[in-house]
Write an enzyme that holds these catalytic residues in place. Structure first.
Site, PDB file in Angstrom:
ATOM      1  N   ARG A 133      12.840   2.613  -1.198  1.00  0.00           N
ATOM      2  CA  ARG A 133      11.753   2.965  -1.432  1.00  0.00           C
ATOM      3  C   ARG A 133      11.394   2.914  -3.252  1.00  0.00           C
ATOM      4  O   ARG A 133      12.310   4.080  -3.858  1.00  0.00           O
ATOM      5  CB  ARG A 133      11.255   4.038  -0.939  1.00  0.00           C
ATOM      6  N   CYS A 184       6.091  -5.847   0.683  1.00  0.00           N
ATOM      7  CA  CYS A 184       6.156  -3.950  -0.384  1.00  0.00           C
ATOM      8  C   CYS A 184       6.275  -3.306   0.703  1.00  0.00           C
ATOM      9  O   CYS A 184       7.097  -2.811   1.198  1.00  0.00           O
ATOM     10  CB  CYS A 184       4.899  -4.615  -1.586  1.00  0.00           C
ATOM     11  N   ILE A 209       5.633  -4.043  -7.605  1.00  0.00           N
ATOM     12  CA  ILE A 209       5.222  -3.265  -8.168  1.00  0.00           C
ATOM     13  C   ILE A 209       5.441  -2.061  -6.993  1.00  0.00           C
ATOM     14  O   ILE A 209       5.377  -1.945  -5.889  1.00  0.00           O
ATOM     15  CB  ILE A 209       3.188  -3.935  -7.424  1.00  0.00           C
ATOM     16  N   ARG A 210       5.929  -0.429  -7.670  1.00  0.00           N
ATOM     17  CA  ARG A 210       6.835  -0.120  -7.376  1.00  0.00           C
ATOM     18  C   ARG A 210       7.560  -0.672  -5.276  1.00  0.00           C
ATOM     19  O   ARG A 210       7.208   0.025  -4.501  1.00  0.00           O
ATOM     20  CB  ARG A 210       5.772   0.969  -6.613  1.00  0.00           C
ATOM     21  N   GLU A 225       0.390 -12.445  -2.771  1.00  0.00           N
ATOM     22  CA  GLU A 225      -0.498 -12.287  -2.203  1.00  0.00           C
ATOM     23  C   GLU A 225      -1.236 -11.906  -4.125  1.00  0.00           C
ATOM     24  O   GLU A 225      -2.835 -12.123  -3.886  1.00  0.00           O
ATOM     25  CB  GLU A 225      -1.431 -11.549  -0.579  1.00  0.00           C
ATOM     26  N   HIS A 248       4.576  -9.198  -3.429  1.00  0.00           N
ATOM     27  CA  HIS A 248       3.172  -9.136  -3.666  1.00  0.00           C
ATOM     28  C   HIS A 248       2.600 -10.615  -4.045  1.00  0.00           C
ATOM     29  O   HIS A 248       2.120 -10.644  -5.130  1.00  0.00           O
ATOM     30  CB  HIS A 248       2.416  -8.407  -4.591  1.00  0.00           C
ATOM     31  N   GLY A 284       0.624  -1.010   0.289  1.00  0.00           N
ATOM     32  CA  GLY A 284       0.410  -0.145   0.250  1.00  0.00           C
ATOM     33  C   GLY A 284       1.316   1.076   0.460  1.00  0.00           C
ATOM     34  O   GLY A 284       2.439   1.098  -0.764  1.00  0.00           O
ATOM     35  N   GLU A 285       0.491   2.001   0.394  1.00  0.00           N
ATOM     36  CA  GLU A 285       1.675   3.765   0.718  1.00  0.00           C
ATOM     37  C   GLU A 285       1.709   3.774   1.977  1.00  0.00           C
ATOM     38  O   GLU A 285       1.024   3.802   3.372  1.00  0.00           O
ATOM     39  CB  GLU A 285       0.041   4.498   0.804  1.00  0.00           C
ATOM     40  N   SER A 286       3.626   2.797   2.559  1.00  0.00           N
ATOM     41  CA  SER A 286       3.620   3.244   3.740  1.00  0.00           C
ATOM     42  C   SER A 286       3.388   4.374   4.828  1.00  0.00           C
ATOM     43  O   SER A 286       3.569   4.126   6.105  1.00  0.00           O
ATOM     44  CB  SER A 286       4.952   2.434   3.571  1.00  0.00           C
TER      45      SER A 286
END
Length: 188
Positions: free
Chosen positions: A105, A78, A133-134, A171, A169, A46-48
């Site tokens: 990051r 991630c 992903i990123r 999942e 990821h 997500g967005e840490s």
């Protein structure tokens, strides 16, 4: 056994589905007292910075940090890896500091640069399809950290005691082996 999935932000639903596929009782955790109802916790991508901010607002941050230091099993993917790391080198932000790694990051590029790669994981007979992903990159790690998988000579799956982290990821695949690995950590 009941596993928590941090539902603060990010792709927690995908982890929940993966764990349920393995027959595990899953609880989405959003409050500090809910940590006492689970045997281990998954922190999703997500967005840490958003995750940390919300965790602090709901008083989850300090309780989680203390529980992990006491041996509570946790698995971060991630952004979850970033949250659990000792240090983020390219962006000033807080982290829980419970695994001795330094991360950068978004080191593998932006969203449009996302990719999949077959990686070899220690103890797995077949390769694992890792989706980046990123993704964060581990730029340094301590001597007590075990590297379980690498991509282009960089660690992407690591473990230190009760903490497991992945740059990618798992999942988002149909392959349950990394989640099974975490469940085995929780059982011990």
């Amino acid at each position: 056994m009941k596993i928590g999935v941090s539902g603060i932000q990010g792709d927690f639903r995908e982890h929940k589905v993966m764990l349920e596929k393995l027959g595990v009782d899953v609880k989405v955790v959003r409050k500090p007292e809910e940590l006492d109802e689970v045997d281990g916790l998954v922190i999703p991508g997500g967005e840490s910075t958003t995750m940390i901010r919300i965790m602090k607002m709901v008083n989850l941050y300090e309780k989680l940090k203390q529980k992990i230091k006491e041996g509570f099993p946790v698995f971060g993917t991630c952004a979850g890896m970033i949250l659990l790391s000792k240090e983020v080198v390219n962006f000033p932000q807080d982290s829980l500091g419970v695994i001795d790694i330094k991360v950068e990051r978004n080191a593998y590029g932006r969203q449009v640069d996302s990719f999949e790669e077959q990686i070899e994981v220690k103890g797995f007979e077949k390769t694992f399809n890792a989706i980046f992903i990123r993704a964060p990159k581990v730029v340094d790690y301590g001597e007590n950290v075990e590297v379980l998988a690498t991509y282009m000579d960089s660690p992407v799956l690591l473990r230190q005691n009760n903490v497991l982290v992945a740059s990618f990821h798992p999942e988002l695949t149909e392959d349950t082996r990394i989640h099974e690995y975490f469940l085995n950590m929780v059982k011990k």
